[in-house]
Design a protein around this motif. Structure first.
Motif, PDB file in Angstrom:
ATOM      1  N   GLU A  47       0.838  -1.198   0.000  1.00 19.72           N
ATOM      2  CA  GLU A  47       0.000   0.000   0.000  1.00 19.72           C
ATOM      3  C   GLU A  47       0.873   1.247   0.000  1.00 19.72           C
ATOM      4  O   GLU A  47       2.103   1.172   0.091  1.00 19.72           O
ATOM      5  N   LEU A  48       0.209   2.410  -0.070  1.00 19.96           N
ATOM      6  CA  LEU A  48       0.933   3.675  -0.127  1.00 19.96           C
ATOM      7  C   LEU A  48       1.857   3.867   1.067  1.00 19.96           C
ATOM      8  O   LEU A  48       2.992   4.323   0.913  1.00 19.96           O
ATOM      9  N   ALA A  49       1.387   3.499   2.249  1.00 19.94           N
ATOM     10  CA  ALA A  49       2.219   3.660   3.446  1.00 19.94           C
ATOM     11  C   ALA A  49       3.496   2.834   3.338  1.00 19.94           C
ATOM     12  O   ALA A  49       4.573   3.260   3.781  1.00 19.94           O
ATOM     13  N   ASP A  50       3.385   1.642   2.742  1.00 16.49           N
ATOM     14  CA  ASP A  50       4.564   0.793   2.549  1.00 16.49           C
ATOM     15  C   ASP A  50       5.533   1.436   1.563  1.00 16.49           C
ATOM     16  O   ASP A  50       6.749   1.406   1.760  1.00 16.49           O
ATOM     17  N   LEU A  51       4.981   2.007   0.493  1.00  9.90           N
ATOM     18  CA  LEU A  51       5.828   2.680  -0.494  1.00  9.90           C
ATOM     19  C   LEU A  51       6.558   3.850   0.145  1.00  9.90           C
ATOM     20  O   LEU A  51       7.768   4.045  -0.070  1.00  9.90           O
ATOM     21  N   GLN A  52       5.846   4.624   0.941  1.00  5.59           N
ATOM     22  CA  GLN A  52       6.470   5.766   1.616  1.00  5.59           C
ATOM     23  C   GLN A  52       7.627   5.297   2.494  1.00  5.59           C
ATOM     24  O   GLN A  52       8.703   5.928   2.516  1.00  5.59           O
ATOM     25  N   ARG A  53       7.415   4.204   3.196  1.00  4.49           N
ATOM     26  CA  ARG A  53       8.456   3.665   4.081  1.00  4.49           C
ATOM     27  C   ARG A  53       9.665   3.199   3.268  1.00  4.49           C
ATOM     28  O   ARG A  53      10.816   3.456   3.643  1.00  4.49           O
ATOM     29  N   GLU A  54       9.418   2.527   2.147  1.00  2.01           N
ATOM     30  CA  GLU A  54      10.509   2.034   1.315  1.00  2.01           C
ATOM     31  C   GLU A  54      11.282   3.185   0.660  1.00  2.01           C
ATOM     32  O   GLU A  54      12.500   3.116   0.496  1.00  2.01           O
ATOM     33  N   VAL A  55      10.567   4.225   0.295  1.00  2.00           N
ATOM     34  CA  VAL A  55      11.222   5.396  -0.297  1.00  2.00           C
ATOM     35  C   VAL A  55      12.142   6.062   0.727  1.00  2.00           C
ATOM     36  O   VAL A  55      13.289   6.431   0.411  1.00  2.00           O
ATOM     37  N   LEU A  56      11.657   6.191   1.936  1.00  2.00           N
ATOM     38  CA  LEU A  56      12.479   6.806   2.990  1.00  2.00           C
ATOM     39  C   LEU A  56      13.707   5.959   3.323  1.00  2.00           C
ATOM     40  O   LEU A  56      14.722   6.482   3.786  1.00  2.00           O
ATOM     41  N   ALA A  57      13.597   4.657   3.089  1.00  2.00           N
ATOM     42  CA  ALA A  57      14.736   3.765   3.362  1.00  2.00           C
ATOM     43  C   ALA A  57      15.779   3.806   2.253  1.00  2.00           C
ATOM     44  O   ALA A  57      16.859   3.218   2.380  1.00  2.00           O
ATOM     45  N   THR A  58      15.475   4.511   1.183  1.00  2.00           N
ATOM     46  CA  THR A  58      16.391   4.630   0.045  1.00  2.00           C
ATOM     47  C   THR A  58      17.280   5.841   0.248  1.00  2.00           C
ATOM     48  O   THR A  58      16.801   6.983   0.313  1.00  2.00           O
ATOM     49  N   THR A  59      18.573   5.609   0.356  1.00  2.00           N
ATOM     50  CA  THR A  59      19.511   6.698   0.621  1.00  2.00           C
ATOM     51  C   THR A  59      20.703   6.618  -0.325  1.00  2.00           C
ATOM     52  O   THR A  59      20.899   5.613  -1.019  1.00  2.00           O
ATOM     53  N   ALA A  60      21.501   7.682  -0.308  1.00  2.00           N
ATOM     54  CA  ALA A  60      22.698   7.720  -1.165  1.00  2.00           C
ATOM     55  C   ALA A  60      23.737   6.696  -0.720  1.00  2.00           C
ATOM     56  O   ALA A  60      24.659   6.376  -1.480  1.00  2.00           O
ATOM     57  N   THR A  61      23.585   6.150   0.469  1.00  2.00           N
ATOM     58  CA  THR A  61      24.534   5.133   0.939  1.00  2.00           C
ATOM     59  C   THR A  61      24.208   3.740   0.397  1.00  2.00           C
ATOM     60  O   THR A  61      25.072   2.858   0.396  1.00  2.00           O
TER      61      THR A  61
END
Length: 333
Positions: free
Chosen positions: A206-220
């Motif tokens: 769901e959207l909340a899961d996508l938001q969480r996965e996006v936030l877990a995406t970093t330049a590292t």
């Protein structure tokens, strides 16, 4: 003399009656307008609808008119699209233009019995998704335009590496259970060794899961975010763009509309041109008596490479002039 007068009067009366009864033979009757239902979701797909309406109206025979019923469906469930498509049937449309996966699925469903012609405009391959029997001879009541989002995956990756040759790790977002991304992921897997790539697929429900996965995406943990043919991700592209700019990494899409909204770059169909291309198919069906199922699915005729230089500057990416010169669309501010 009286007999002659009576004969002339009789002739005049008969002529008047005949003329009154046959005048419609000499007068063109008003022809009912062609009625076309157009179903899509989102401002970017509106470009396809606008291109279709412009192209169809330009090629409309002089003695015909057209009425468009346009529905930009705000819902997120397939049932919302099914209901909108059924409303077209209730309005007795002559043809449906369905733009995007959910609208196409809905149009196929509601025309299964009545066989009203459907023109699809679709990023994924309609044959591999079971929407038509075959690309060259679709069969049934459906034909249309393929934007080749899947087939252009490799080329899109090449353009990403042109704007940033250092990219080795890419992140893709995929909705769980979605079969739409199987082909683009297969294309990417075949390129992993050639480009020494590491591909991370972040799945969500769901959207909340996508938001969480996006936030877990970093330049590292990634060098770039890459779009690979998921309509849900496309509709939530601002999330990806915002995160990419925060982390100072490029994000590559398939749609110049999204590049104008802040994505670093895109490579994909020119949507207004794709709409006009679909309109030409519609005129063949409605005015040349062609059967939809006998008209091949056409590949989009115009594909654009777009770069957002303002976004590139914001993430500290310097794109060489020779790469910028390859772009059909350049956003500078």
């Amino acid at each position: 003399m009286k007999k002659i007068v009576l004969v002339f009067v009789l002739i005049a009366v008969v002529a008047a009656v005949w003329f009154a009864s046959t005048k419609n033979f000499f007068r063109k009757e008003a022809v009912a307008p062609i009625k076309i239902g157009i179903l899509f979701k989102g401002s970017n797909f509106k470009q396809v609808a606008d291109g279709f309406m412009q192209g169809f109206s330009e090629n409309l025979p002089k003695d015909r008119s057209v009425e468009y019923i346009v529905k930009n469906e705000p819902g997120s469930d397939q049932k919302d699209y099914d209901d909108s498509a059924q409303a077209f049937i209730d309005s007795k449309v002559d043809l449906i233009l369905a733009i995007g996966f959910e609208p196409v699925t809905a149009a196929k469903k509601v025309t299964a019995v009545n066989k009203i012609p459907v023109i699809l405009e679709l990023g994924v391959n309609p044959a591999t998704q079971g929407i038509v029997a075959d690309f060259l001879k679709p069969g049934g009541n459906i034909t249309g335009i393929s934007w080749q989002v899947e087939e252009l995956t490799g080329k899109r990756l090449e353009f990403l590496r042109l704007i940033d040759p250092s990219v080795k790790r890419i992140t893709i977002f995929k909705r769980k259970g979605s079969k739409i991304m199987d082909l683009p992921l297969k294309y990417l897997a075949s390129l992993k060794e050639e480009f020494a790539l590491t591909i991370t697929v972040r799945e969500f429900e769901e959207l909340a899961d996508l938001q969480r996965e996006v936030l877990a995406t970093t330049a590292t943990n990634t060098d770039a975010i890459f779009y690979a043919s998921d309509p849900f991700v496309q509709r939530n592209s601002p999330l990806l763009i915002k995160r990419a700019i925060e982390q100072k990494i490029p994000v590559m899409f398939h749609d110049d509309f999204i590049t104008k909204q802040g994505a670093t770059a895109s490579y994909g169909a020119n949507f207004p041109a794709a709409g006009k291309q679909g309109a030409r198919q519609a005129t063949k069906i409605l005015f040349d008596n062609k059967l939809p199922g006998e008209l091949p699915i056409e590949v989009v005729s115009k594909v654009d490479f777009a770069i957002n230089l303002a976004t590139a500057k914001a993430i500290g990416l310097s794109i060489p002039d020779e790469v910028v010169s390859l772009a059909q669309i350049v956003i500078k501010e």
